[in-house]
Design an enzyme around this catalytic site. Structure first.
Site, PDB file in Angstrom:
ATOM      1  N   GLY A  17       7.568  71.096 -16.167  1.00  0.00           N
ATOM      2  CA  GLY A  17       6.941  72.469 -15.552  1.00  0.00           C
ATOM      3  C   GLY A  17       7.652  72.555 -14.182  1.00  0.00           C
ATOM      4  O   GLY A  17       8.461  73.576 -13.782  1.00  0.00           O
ATOM      5  N   ILE A  18       7.148  71.914 -13.235  1.00  0.00           N
ATOM      6  CA  ILE A  18       7.394  72.226 -11.744  1.00  0.00           C
ATOM      7  C   ILE A  18       8.954  71.801 -11.507  1.00  0.00           C
ATOM      8  O   ILE A  18       9.490  72.581 -10.834  1.00  0.00           O
ATOM      9  CB  ILE A  18       6.525  71.505 -11.001  1.00  0.00           C
ATOM     10  CG1 ILE A  18       4.963  71.912 -11.289  1.00  0.00           C
ATOM     11  CG2 ILE A  18       6.849  71.529  -9.487  1.00  0.00           C
ATOM     12  CD1 ILE A  18       3.939  71.260 -10.254  1.00  0.00           C
ATOM     13  N   ASP A  37      15.284  62.921 -15.833  1.00  0.00           N
ATOM     14  CA  ASP A  37      13.806  62.399 -16.406  1.00  0.00           C
ATOM     15  C   ASP A  37      13.953  61.572 -17.294  1.00  0.00           C
ATOM     16  O   ASP A  37      15.018  61.142 -17.979  1.00  0.00           O
ATOM     17  CB  ASP A  37      13.536  63.799 -17.318  1.00  0.00           C
ATOM     18  CG  ASP A  37      12.015  64.039 -17.193  1.00  0.00           C
ATOM     19  OD1 ASP A  37      11.303  64.612 -16.520  1.00  0.00           O
ATOM     20  OD2 ASP A  37      11.511  63.114 -18.259  1.00  0.00           O
ATOM     21  N   ASP A  58      14.910  56.596 -15.794  1.00  0.00           N
ATOM     22  CA  ASP A  58      13.454  56.198 -15.632  1.00  0.00           C
ATOM     23  C   ASP A  58      13.538  55.757 -13.778  1.00  0.00           C
ATOM     24  O   ASP A  58      14.031  54.707 -13.851  1.00  0.00           O
ATOM     25  CB  ASP A  58      12.874  55.286 -16.627  1.00  0.00           C
ATOM     26  CG  ASP A  58      11.455  54.474 -16.326  1.00  0.00           C
ATOM     27  OD1 ASP A  58      10.972  54.868 -15.340  1.00  0.00           O
ATOM     28  OD2 ASP A  58      11.049  54.260 -17.409  1.00  0.00           O
ATOM     29  N   TYR A 151      -4.982  59.223  -9.316  1.00  0.00           N
ATOM     30  CA  TYR A 151      -3.792  60.163  -9.043  1.00  0.00           C
ATOM     31  C   TYR A 151      -3.884  60.365  -7.672  1.00  0.00           C
ATOM     32  O   TYR A 151      -2.817  60.133  -7.107  1.00  0.00           O
ATOM     33  CB  TYR A 151      -4.046  61.159  -9.910  1.00  0.00           C
ATOM     34  CG  TYR A 151      -3.082  62.349  -9.677  1.00  0.00           C
ATOM     35  CD1 TYR A 151      -1.768  62.414  -9.880  1.00  0.00           C
ATOM     36  CD2 TYR A 151      -3.692  63.593  -9.089  1.00  0.00           C
ATOM     37  CE1 TYR A 151      -0.980  63.309  -9.709  1.00  0.00           C
ATOM     38  CE2 TYR A 151      -2.498  64.586  -8.555  1.00  0.00           C
ATOM     39  CZ  TYR A 151      -1.363  64.533  -8.772  1.00  0.00           C
ATOM     40  OH  TYR A 151      -0.412  65.489  -8.613  1.00  0.00           O
ATOM     41  N   LYS A 155      -0.916  59.952  -4.567  1.00  0.00           N
ATOM     42  CA  LYS A 155      -0.406  60.957  -3.778  1.00  0.00           C
ATOM     43  C   LYS A 155      -0.499  60.903  -2.112  1.00  0.00           C
ATOM     44  O   LYS A 155       0.387  61.255  -1.473  1.00  0.00           O
ATOM     45  CB  LYS A 155      -0.792  62.528  -4.422  1.00  0.00           C
ATOM     46  CG  LYS A 155      -0.264  62.701  -5.744  1.00  0.00           C
ATOM     47  CD  LYS A 155       1.172  62.598  -5.644  1.00  0.00           C
ATOM     48  CE  LYS A 155       1.672  63.059  -6.911  1.00  0.00           C
ATOM     49  NZ  LYS A 155       3.087  63.295  -7.227  1.00  0.00           N
ATOM     50  N   PRO A 181       1.124  70.452  -3.493  1.00  0.00           N
ATOM     51  CA  PRO A 181       0.409  71.585  -4.308  1.00  0.00           C
ATOM     52  C   PRO A 181      -0.907  71.375  -4.465  1.00  0.00           C
ATOM     53  O   PRO A 181      -1.181  70.147  -4.667  1.00  0.00           O
ATOM     54  CB  PRO A 181       1.388  71.782  -5.623  1.00  0.00           C
ATOM     55  CG  PRO A 181       2.339  70.890  -5.597  1.00  0.00           C
ATOM     56  CD  PRO A 181       2.154  69.697  -4.344  1.00  0.00           C
ATOM     57  N   GLY A 182      -1.603  72.722  -4.308  1.00  0.00           N
ATOM     58  CA  GLY A 182      -2.912  72.396  -4.993  1.00  0.00           C
ATOM     59  C   GLY A 182      -2.729  72.733  -6.764  1.00  0.00           C
ATOM     60  O   GLY A 182      -1.689  72.471  -6.984  1.00  0.00           O
ATOM     61  N   VAL A 184      -1.381  73.689 -10.185  1.00  0.00           N
ATOM     62  CA  VAL A 184      -0.376  74.581 -10.501  1.00  0.00           C
ATOM     63  C   VAL A 184      -0.361  74.798 -11.822  1.00  0.00           C
ATOM     64  O   VAL A 184      -0.805  73.927 -12.834  1.00  0.00           O
ATOM     65  CB  VAL A 184       1.009  73.956 -10.132  1.00  0.00           C
ATOM     66  CG1 VAL A 184       2.143  74.958 -10.350  1.00  0.00           C
ATOM     67  CG2 VAL A 184       0.998  73.395  -8.706  1.00  0.00           C
TER      68      VAL A 184
END
Ligand SMILES: NC(=O)c1ccc[n+]([C@@H]2O[C@H](COP(=O)([O-])OP(=O)(O)OC[C@H]3O[C@@H](n4cnc5c(N)ncnc54)[C@H](O)[C@@H]3O)[C@@H](O)[C@H]2O)c1
Length: 245
Positions: A17-18, A37, A58, A151, A155, A181-182, A184
């Site tokens: 999506g992003i 991707d 990959d 996760y 980050k 981002p927070g 999304v």
């Protein structure tokens, strides 16, 4: 050193999506996008819809990453790398998570990001320097949520890799920044927590500006940092003020 226009922009995780939103923003700015991707079918179809070049890849396969950059050397190489590929699906409390699950997320989000950064840096240095990297981090790297530490620590490491590569690559005119981002509203997340659902309300209530980010809130920040000629080593929160709370 500034990048030529139109630039060639490689976006990893480009079928998601992003990644697709970031690709749209660079294409609108007149740049050429290579969409990479590990999901070959999804990236081929997303690239054809967007008018980008598909690259099944990959990011944990160092040999494949190196060979992708040599195949992209002609005619003019890659000017901008967006390290967007990541997995978000490993959850578990510190008392429960298995080392195998933890390693699986670190392998993609940290070692994968490092692997593509290294190949891009070698590619740019061989071309005489210049260029920019934008890593997609998360404010979770700075603010914990129970159950999401695997996760989030991946980050935090992405932010650290950003500073590490920024300080070393500055001498080659290569800038390295991150967008953090927070939460999304990707199509997937919107399906899982529709407007008005308790889960959506729980996340929104943590955000001073009142709702989760749209993809169109994130993409312009990535395009900005890719072209911001005197900014390197920052991780820019795009979080509706969540880090203020
Ligand atoms: N969605 C959010 O709320 C949110 C918030 C903060 C940060 N982020 C970050 O934004 C980035 C994109 O997230 P998204 O929500 O679009 O997720 P997504 O799952 O829609 O997209 C991620 C893409 O990365 C690809 N990918 C995964 N492992 C890969 C690998 N080893 N090699 C190549 N491609 C691989 C997947 O196939 C997928 O297409 C991620 O780094 C994520 O951590 C997302």
């Amino acid at each position: 050193m500034s990048s030529p226009t139109p630039r060639t922009v490689l976006i990893t995780g480009g079928a998601g999506g992003i990644g697709q939103g970031i690709a749209r923003a660079f294409i609108a700015a007149g740049d050429h996008v290579v969409l990479a991707d590990r999901d070959a079918d999804a990236v081929t179809s997303a690239a054809s819809e967007l008018g980008a070049t598909p690259l099944p890849l990959d990011i944990t396969d160092a040999a494949a990453v190196a060979s992708a950059f040599s195949s992209l050397s002609e005619p003019s190489g890659v000017d901008v790398l967006v390290n967007n590929a990541g997995i978000l699906s490993v959850h578990g409390a510190v008392t429960e998570l298995t080392p195998e699950a933890y390693r699986s997320i670190l392998d993609v989000n940290v070692v994968g990001t490092f692997t593509v950064t290294q190949a891009f840096a070698r590619h740019r240095i061989a071309a005489g320097g210049g260029g920019a990297i934008v890593n997609i981090s998360s404010i979770g790297g700075r603010q914990p949520t129970p159950g999401m530490g695997a996760y989030e620590s991946s980050k935090a490491a992405v932010d650290s890799v950003t500073r590490w590569s920024a300080i070393e690559l500055a001498a080659h005119g290569i800038r390295v920044n991150a967008v953090a981002p927070g939460p999304v509203l990707t199509p997937m997340l919107e399906m899982g927590m529709p407007e008005g659902s308790p889960a959506r309300e729980a996340w929104s209530s943590r955000i001073p500006l009142g709702d989760l980010a749209k993809i169109s809130d994130i993409a312009p920040a990535v395009v900005f940092l890719a072209g911001a000629s005197h900014i390197t080593g920052v991780s820019l929160a795009v979080d509706g003020g969540q880090l203020l709370t």
